[in-house]
Structure formats: structure tokens, C-alpha cells
Design an enzyme around this catalytic site. Structure first.
Site, PDB file in Angstrom:
ATOM      1  N   ASN A 186       2.706   1.649   8.051  1.00 26.20           N
ATOM      2  CA  ASN A 186       2.099   0.351   8.376  1.00 26.20           C
ATOM      3  C   ASN A 186       3.026  -0.737   7.851  1.00 26.20           C
ATOM      4  O   ASN A 186       3.129  -0.947   6.645  1.00 26.20           O
ATOM      5  CB  ASN A 186       0.719   0.272   7.695  1.00 26.20           C
ATOM      6  CG  ASN A 186       0.103  -1.115   7.812  1.00 26.20           C
ATOM      7  OD1 ASN A 186       0.549  -1.947   8.597  1.00 26.20           O
ATOM      8  ND2 ASN A 186      -0.930  -1.366   7.021  1.00 26.20           N
ATOM      9  N   LYS A 197       2.848  -3.939   8.239  1.00 25.00           N
ATOM     10  CA  LYS A 197       2.211  -5.224   7.907  1.00 25.00           C
ATOM     11  C   LYS A 197       3.027  -6.372   8.525  1.00 25.00           C
ATOM     12  O   LYS A 197       3.528  -6.218   9.627  1.00 25.00           O
ATOM     13  CB  LYS A 197       2.046  -5.342   6.389  1.00 25.00           C
ATOM     14  CG  LYS A 197       1.376  -4.087   5.812  1.00 25.00           C
ATOM     15  CD  LYS A 197       0.920  -4.225   4.411  1.00 25.00           C
ATOM     16  CE  LYS A 197       0.275  -2.902   3.980  1.00 25.00           C
ATOM     17  NZ  LYS A 197      -0.384  -2.976   2.689  1.00 25.00           N
ATOM     18  N   GLY A 241       2.464   1.950   3.410  1.00 18.88           N
ATOM     19  CA  GLY A 241       2.851   0.556   3.613  1.00 18.88           C
ATOM     20  C   GLY A 241       4.291   0.338   3.203  1.00 18.88           C
ATOM     21  O   GLY A 241       5.228   0.684   3.927  1.00 18.88           O
ATOM     22  N   GLY A 242       4.474  -0.203   2.007  1.00 23.46           N
ATOM     23  CA  GLY A 242       5.794  -0.608   1.515  1.00 23.46           C
ATOM     24  C   GLY A 242       6.886   0.437   1.701  1.00 23.46           C
ATOM     25  O   GLY A 242       7.998   0.105   2.136  1.00 23.46           O
TER      26      GLY A 242
END
Ligand code: PGA
Length: 245
Positions: A4, A6, A229-230
Site C-alpha cells: 500500500n 499511500k 505500507g512503508g
């Protein structure tokens, strides 16, 4: 294994990511690989990933087919753009855009109606865990969101358990905490649908998944994958995570 992104990566950065990433995962056939860029980079990602083993996801959708909804994107548009998945009910959307469990259910239905797969996120906050309300909160989010789908609809979704206190904080849930939450969610699925649905639904864990903690997490049989994420922004670190599947 889903990344993800973002609100990160322009189209040029997206192309650069896939040039580095695809050759490194071309032999990874033991899992589904998904990348969710921001809307404006979806076309570049679809083009770059064409013919590969990586599917593209959106991070959000509107629940209506079309209409006067300024700034919104419909599932038909996402399907046409080449998306196969949509992340629904991410905690950042629940927190900053006031998404309720009911909206999560409506968005999930819209995604399914376009033939795409929703990755439906749920998870408790730090305060909720500290005050022993984790199961109450998960049950409530489940019943009002994915649990409100029909059994047939539910059979086509993925769940992601993402404790809010672990997202972007570097504080991953221990493998045992994650496994216990996944077991609880499977009980919710069994109560609402069936033992069969509970056994077959795939539940991803998300929240500070990194190359150095993915193996411990994936060693838990309750975890079917990860929403990252990251650590999905860097091709090398995401490859390490994908290969732990
Ligand atoms: P993180 O994000 O891996 O950066 O904690 C996970 C997510 O929000 O899906």
C-alpha cells in the site's frame, strides 16, 4: 502480499519501482503479489506490470456507480484502468475521512459488483487495546462492514487485520498478538457465515511489516499474507517480504 503506497510515488517513480521490482519477483509463484499506487499512478503501474505476476490495486473507491461526487473515483473507472483489487476501510480513511463500517460495506459491494477484489481492513486503536476492547471493536467493525455482505459476496473478499497502533509506528504486533486477532476474526466469520467461509477467507496482517519481522509473522499459520505500507516503497525491501511468503 500487498503493498500500500499511500500518498507516495509519482508516475515516473512508479515506473522506476517496477523496473527494479519485476525482475526480482518473476520467480515468486507461491503467492499473489499486489501493489496499490495512488490513483494518478495506477495507469503507469498497470502498463509497467502488464504480463507480469503483479496485480494492481486502488486504495479507495466510491460506493456509487457514478454521479455528482466531485473528486471521487468509481469502481468502473478503476476496473477500466486495469485494477484488480481495491483497499477498503483502511484505518487512515476511517480516521481522516470518517469512513464508517456501513460505508466500508457499501464500498466493498461496489468493488465486487465491478468484478474486483476488496481488501477490507479492520483493527483496533491503541486505547482500545489498552482498555481490553480489541475483540469488541473487531467484532463491531466486522459485523457492520464485511459481515454485512452476503455469503456469496464474502467468499470473494480478502480481510486485513491492521492494528492502528502498529501502522507507520514501527511497533509491529508480535506474531502471537497478530495470530490471536486473526483467530478471533475467523470466529466472527464462522458465527456470521460458516465454518467453510472461516477456513477459506484469506486474512492479511498489516502494521509495520518489515524485512526483519516478516518471517516471524508468516510462521504463524493464522496469517495468510501481509499488507505492507512503508516497506513496500523500496523494491528490495518489498522483494524480501514477498519472498517470505
Ligand atoms: P506500514 O503501513 O507498513 O507503514 O505500517 C501498513 C498499512 O497502513 O497498510
Amino acid at each position: 502480499m500487498a503493498g500500500n503506497w499511500k500518498m507516495y510515488k509519482t508516475q515516473a517513480e512508479t515506473r522506476a519501482f517496477f523496473s527494479a521490482f519485476l525482475p526480482l519477483v518473476s520467480d515468486a509463484t507461491n503467492c499473489d503479489i499486489v501493489v496499490a499506487p495512488p490513483f494518478t499512478s495506477i495507469a503507469a503501474a498497470v502498463e509497467a506490470a502488464k504480463g507480469s505476476n503483479v496485480a494492481i490495486s486502488a486504495q479507495n473507491n466510491h460506493w456509487q456507480r457514478d454521479g455528482a461526487y466531485t473528486g471521487e473515483i468509481s469502481v468502473g473507472m478503476l476496473a477500466e484502468a486495469g485494477c484488480r483489487y481495491v483497499i477498503v476501510g483502511h484505518s487512515e480513511r476511517r480516521q481522516y475521512s470518517n469512513e464508517t463500517d456501513d460505508i466500508v460495506a457499501q464500498k466493498s459491494r461496489a468493488v465486487l459488483s465491478a468484478g474486483l477484489t476488496p481488501i477490507v481492513c479492520l483493527g483496533e486503536s491503541f486505547t482500545e487495546r489498552e482498555t481490553n476492547r480489541t475483540e469488541e471493536v473487531l467484532a463491531q467493525q466486522f459485523i457492520g462492514g464485511p459481515g454485512a455482505l452476503t455469503g456469496e459476496e464474502f467468499s470473494r473478499i480478502l480481510l486485513a487485520y491492521e492494528p492502528v497502533w502498529a501502522i507507520g509506528t514501527g511497533r509491529t504486533a508480535t506474531p502471537e498478538i497478530a495470530a490471536a486477532a486473526h483467530r478471533f476474526l475467523r470466529r466472527c466469520v464462522q458465527d456470521q457465515f460458516s465454518a467453510e467461509a472461516s477456513a477459506s477467507v484469506r486474512i492479511l496482517y498489516g502494521g509495520s511489516v518489515k524485512p526483519d519481522n516478516i518471517q516471524g509473522l508468516m510462521a504463524q499459520p493464522e496469517l495468510d499474507g501481509a499488507l505492507v505500507g512503508g516497506a513496500s516503497l523500496d523494491p528490495k525491501s518489498f522483494v524480501t517480504i514477498v519472498k517470505a511468503a
